[in-house]
Design an enzyme around this catalytic site. Structure first.
Site, PDB file in Angstrom:
ATOM      1  N   GLY A  11      11.274  47.475  35.964  1.00 21.62           N
ATOM      2  CA  GLY A  11      12.504  48.013  35.821  1.00 21.62           C
ATOM      3  C   GLY A  11      13.150  47.308  34.439  1.00 21.62           C
ATOM      4  O   GLY A  11      12.775  46.569  33.898  1.00 21.62           O
ATOM      5  N   PHE A  12      14.220  48.023  33.956  1.00 19.42           N
ATOM      6  CA  PHE A  12      15.138  47.631  33.062  1.00 19.42           C
ATOM      7  C   PHE A  12      15.485  46.341  33.068  1.00 19.42           C
ATOM      8  O   PHE A  12      15.366  45.544  32.235  1.00 19.42           O
ATOM      9  CB  PHE A  12      16.270  48.747  32.771  1.00 19.42           C
ATOM     10  CG  PHE A  12      17.388  48.286  32.009  1.00 19.42           C
ATOM     11  CD1 PHE A  12      17.272  47.680  30.715  1.00 19.42           C
ATOM     12  CD2 PHE A  12      18.873  48.446  32.428  1.00 19.42           C
ATOM     13  CE1 PHE A  12      18.366  47.314  29.828  1.00 19.42           C
ATOM     14  CE2 PHE A  12      19.709  48.022  31.603  1.00 19.42           C
ATOM     15  CZ  PHE A  12      19.584  47.636  30.482  1.00 19.42           C
ATOM     16  N   ASN A  54       5.848  49.381  42.233  1.00 19.28           N
ATOM     17  CA  ASN A  54       5.395  50.574  42.390  1.00 19.28           C
ATOM     18  C   ASN A  54       5.276  51.807  41.291  1.00 19.28           C
ATOM     19  O   ASN A  54       4.816  52.781  41.559  1.00 19.28           O
ATOM     20  CB  ASN A  54       5.532  51.063  43.875  1.00 19.28           C
ATOM     21  CG  ASN A  54       6.716  51.688  44.096  1.00 19.28           C
ATOM     22  OD1 ASN A  54       7.710  51.890  43.213  1.00 19.28           O
ATOM     23  ND2 ASN A  54       7.030  52.591  44.978  1.00 19.28           N
ATOM     24  N   GLY A  95      10.046  52.397  37.700  1.00 17.10           N
ATOM     25  CA  GLY A  95       9.622  51.495  36.608  1.00 17.10           C
ATOM     26  C   GLY A  95       8.850  51.897  35.355  1.00 17.10           C
ATOM     27  O   GLY A  95       8.068  52.718  35.647  1.00 17.10           O
ATOM     28  N   LEU A 143      14.979  43.179  42.647  1.00 17.19           N
ATOM     29  CA  LEU A 143      15.595  44.056  42.007  1.00 17.19           C
ATOM     30  C   LEU A 143      14.906  45.393  42.080  1.00 17.19           C
ATOM     31  O   LEU A 143      15.146  46.347  41.354  1.00 17.19           O
ATOM     32  CB  LEU A 143      15.456  43.465  40.437  1.00 17.19           C
ATOM     33  CG  LEU A 143      16.549  42.690  40.279  1.00 17.19           C
ATOM     34  CD1 LEU A 143      16.154  41.052  40.402  1.00 17.19           C
ATOM     35  CD2 LEU A 143      16.663  42.794  38.450  1.00 17.19           C
ATOM     36  N   SER A 145      14.686  49.223  43.152  1.00 13.07           N
ATOM     37  CA  SER A 145      15.449  50.445  43.588  1.00 13.07           C
ATOM     38  C   SER A 145      15.451  51.210  42.500  1.00 13.07           C
ATOM     39  O   SER A 145      15.807  50.804  41.398  1.00 13.07           O
ATOM     40  CB  SER A 145      16.763  49.926  44.221  1.00 13.07           C
ATOM     41  OG  SER A 145      17.462  50.892  44.681  1.00 13.07           O
ATOM     42  N   TYR A 160      22.050  56.184  47.754  1.00 12.96           N
ATOM     43  CA  TYR A 160      21.887  54.896  46.597  1.00 12.96           C
ATOM     44  C   TYR A 160      23.070  53.878  47.323  1.00 12.96           C
ATOM     45  O   TYR A 160      22.815  52.837  47.700  1.00 12.96           O
ATOM     46  CB  TYR A 160      22.450  55.249  45.211  1.00 12.96           C
ATOM     47  CG  TYR A 160      22.254  54.119  44.500  1.00 12.96           C
ATOM     48  CD1 TYR A 160      20.862  53.270  44.336  1.00 12.96           C
ATOM     49  CD2 TYR A 160      23.418  53.722  43.849  1.00 12.96           C
ATOM     50  CE1 TYR A 160      20.841  52.074  43.316  1.00 12.96           C
ATOM     51  CE2 TYR A 160      23.380  52.456  42.838  1.00 12.96           C
ATOM     52  CZ  TYR A 160      22.118  51.824  42.736  1.00 12.96           C
ATOM     53  OH  TYR A 160      22.165  50.763  41.903  1.00 12.96           O
ATOM     54  N   ARG A 170      22.386  58.133  32.627  1.00 12.70           N
ATOM     55  CA  ARG A 170      23.740  57.129  32.322  1.00 12.70           C
ATOM     56  C   ARG A 170      24.170  57.321  30.872  1.00 12.70           C
ATOM     57  O   ARG A 170      23.625  57.720  30.022  1.00 12.70           O
ATOM     58  CB  ARG A 170      23.341  55.650  32.736  1.00 12.70           C
ATOM     59  CG  ARG A 170      23.071  55.509  34.075  1.00 12.70           C
ATOM     60  CD  ARG A 170      22.926  54.100  34.586  1.00 12.70           C
ATOM     61  NE  ARG A 170      21.428  53.766  34.552  1.00 12.70           N
ATOM     62  CZ  ARG A 170      20.824  52.636  35.055  1.00 12.70           C
ATOM     63  NH1 ARG A 170      21.244  51.961  35.812  1.00 12.70           N
ATOM     64  NH2 ARG A 170      19.387  52.601  35.238  1.00 12.70           N
TER      65      ARG A 170
END
Length: 317
Positions: free
Chosen positions: A10-11, A32, A36, A72, A74, A144, A185
């Site tokens: 992820g970021f 997974n 990501g 982290l 999610s 979320y 975003r």
């Protein structure tokens, strides 16, 4: 130290791994790839201190002895968690419990990445950690918001009943290189639209506010928190508050774009104001952000320009 990092591709996690490797640690990274991006770790393909495993943390696993766990994992962007609603709830419940079990088994510290979304559309401004939030538990964003709120309860349960040395960071809007260009975003939307010469999509009248933290500042706060004695949530974010219109104007200035603004209806349950109270982070961690929005956008621009030819579509939020 031998450190487990979930959501490794992820970021934020990829930047955290860079930071931990720079300090000499060994990393076990798991992901997974539901959201990501393997490209976020491509620069580490020949790094012998990084062991990567593709797996789903909702299935019990044992990475072997570790000295710390950073969770982290999610979906974090609206398109991600709105598409993967059930998976988001599972990773915030089953996945968090599985990773807490690892920390408990090896008697090591644990940091959970929570979110400012725990505050919902806040009635208190700015938001301090003592505020319980104003969250719609059955709205589209609840998959979320409520997964993160449940995860916080679970982390505290393991702290109180199992004695796990836990930490929780409530992350506010963060941006920088490796933020996916079509993740929905506001920063990625505006920058990619500006670079393409497309109208910048503003939701509502643009008066709603956000506070934007550059990724290196956020990672520094996370690392400091992981080495503290604080078990309750800590806000990490930049308290400088911008309206969406001000953000759009800053993006246009940095990119040199002549794009116009296009106004669209405000999404359901979209927060009208968002600003962290970082008093606790200052007092406990000696932390506050150093990089402000214009400088951070300038530092991110080359990354977003490199994605112009990728064909990534801008996702409206």
């Amino acid at each position: 130290m031998n450190i487990l990092v979930t959501g490794a591709a992820g970021f934020l996690a990829s930047h955290l791994i860079d930071r931990l490797l720079s300090e000499g640690h060994k990393i076990i990274g798991v992901d997974n790839f539901s959201t990501g991006n393997p490209g976020n770790l491509a620069h580490l393909s020949n790094e012998p201190r990084l062991r990567f495993e593709e797996l789903d943390i909702c299935k019990a696993f044992d990475p072997g002895p570790v000295d710390y766990v950073f969770n982290l994992a999610s979906p974090a962007s609206p398109p991600g968690y709105l598409k993967l609603g059930i998976e988001t709830l599972r990773v915030g419940s089953i996945g968090v419990e599985n990773t807490l079990e690892i920390a408990s088994r090896y008697n090591v510290g644990y940091l959970h990445a929570s979110t400012s979304e725990c505050y919902g559309d806040p009635l208190q401004h700015p938001q301090s950690e003592s505020y319980w939030g104003n969250v719609n538990p059955v709205g589209p964003r609840s998959v979320y918001d409520e997964s993160k709120r449940y995860a916080e309860a679970l982390v505290m349960a393991y702290h109180r009943y199992r004695g796990v040395n836990t930490h929780m960071v409530r992350i506010f809007n963060t941006y920088g290189p490796r933020l996916h260009p079509d993740d929905g975003r506001v920063i990625s939307n505006f920058v990619m639209q500006a670079l393409r010469g497309e109208p910048l999509t503003v939701y509502g009248d643009g008066s709603q506010t956000r506070s934007f933290c550059y990724v290196s500042d956020l990672i520094d706060g996370i690392v400091r928190l992981s080495r503290s004695n604080e078990a309750l949530p800590v806000n990490i974010g930049n308290p400088n508050e911008f309206t969406i219109l001000e953000c759009a104007q800053t993006v246009l200035e940095v990119t040199g774009s002549k794009s116009e603004l296009r106004f669209e209806p405000l999404p359901t349950d979209d927060p009208t104001r968002r600003k962290p109270d970082i008093t606790k982070a200052k007092e406990i961690l000696g932390w506050e952000p150093k990089i402000q929005l214009k400088e951070g956008l300038e530092k991110s621009l080359d990354f977003f320009k490199s994605k112009l030819d990728s064909g990534a579509a801008v996702v409206n939020r």
